[in-house]
Design a protein around this motif. Structure first.
Motif: not given
Length: 276
Positions: A61-71, A73-77, A189-195, A204-206
């Motif tokens: 379990n990586l957590g919510f934000g860290k797991a979503h960030n995997i995807a 990053r792919k969308s941005i790339e 510009k603003v970054g991804l989820f704060d892991e 809330t943070d994002l």
């Protein structure tokens, strides 16, 4: 073109199937990332549900934000213009994604949009909020009983913007992570989820960071259904995650002297017709 990510953790199969059936009908969808934080890859069978599904098994379990960030990053790339962060307990009818896509295409100053969110019985979920104060988070959770209950309910009328009726478009700095339709250029510009948030308040943070760069909009002209289990009200482990996230959030942004929060909330309320 739109990518979608769904983070899984021992998710009931019937729930996931209902969620996926909501999105695979849309020709806008390029890829659907199933990011599985479960201890076992039982849900891997769903990679055959549609040829656009990419199943990623983390084995822990990586957590919510860290797991979503995997995807994300792919969308941005891959330069995919939009990415939907979607909960597995959400489902909706055909046409919702198309309407939101059209809205984003026509409003390039919007970085994030969320539709009207309903419980399965059709009642509205109040998921547009002001930026939280410590009392909003801790008071609502631990003081929701007499003699405080009356004050908590009065505060919720403002904090959750219930007084608006949820029947008009609003620019709101705090939108729910159950359905975040995001312009990927804004994430650059603003970054991804704060892991550092394991679970809770990463949305809330994002949302707050996106609001500072572009508009974050509640769009009530389409709706989705969200089963919304309120896990931290039933599970002590989830409550612990919630408390830790709240402490981290206020350490990051400020506890009682968050000047930016005060200014953003005042501006939101003034635009909605009441004083801050």
């Amino acid at each position: 073109m739109l990518n979608i990510s769904v983070v899984l953790y021992n998710t009931p199969e019937n729930m996931l199937k209902k969620c996926l059936n909501s999105v695979i009908t849309s020709n806008l969808v390029h890829k659907i990332f199933l990011i599985d934080n479960s201890p076992k890859n039982i849900l891997s069978k769903f990679k055959n549900h549609d040829n656009r599904i990419e199943y990623i098994f983390n084995g822990k379990n990586l957590g919510f934000g860290k797991a979503h960030n995997i995807a994300l990053r792919k969308s941005i790339e891959e330069k995919v213009p939009y990415h939907l962060v979607l909960n597995p307990d959400v489902y909706f009818e055909k046409g919702v994604l198309e309407e939101l896509y059209k809205f984003m295409e026509e409003n390039t100053d919007v970085g994030l949009v969320m539709p009207k969110v309903l419980y399965p019985d059709g009642k509205i979920q109040y998921l547009c909020k002001l930026l939280p104060t410590p009392f909003d988070l801790f008071g609502r959770r631990f003081l929701n009983f007499p003699p405080f209950k009356k004050y908590i309910e009065k505060r919720n009328e403002i904090y959750e913007l219930r007084f608006t009726g949820y029947n008009k478009m609003m620019v709101v700095s705090h939108l729910s992570g159950c359905f975040m339709f995001i312009r990927t250029q804004v994430l650059e510009k603003v970054g991804l989820f704060d892991e550092r948030f394991f679970m809770y308040l990463e949305d809330t943070d994002l949302s707050r960071r996106i609001y500072k760069f572009s508009k974050t909009v509640y769009y009530p002209h389409v709706y989705i259904y969200h089963e919304f289990g309120k896990g931290s009200y039933k599970n002590w482990k989830l409550l612990t995650y919630h408390i830790k996230s709240a402490i981290y959030y206020f350490n990051k942004w400020g506890w009682f002297f968050d000047k930016e929060r005060k200014e953003i909330n005042k501006k939101t309320l003034e635009k909605l017709g009441i004083g801050g």
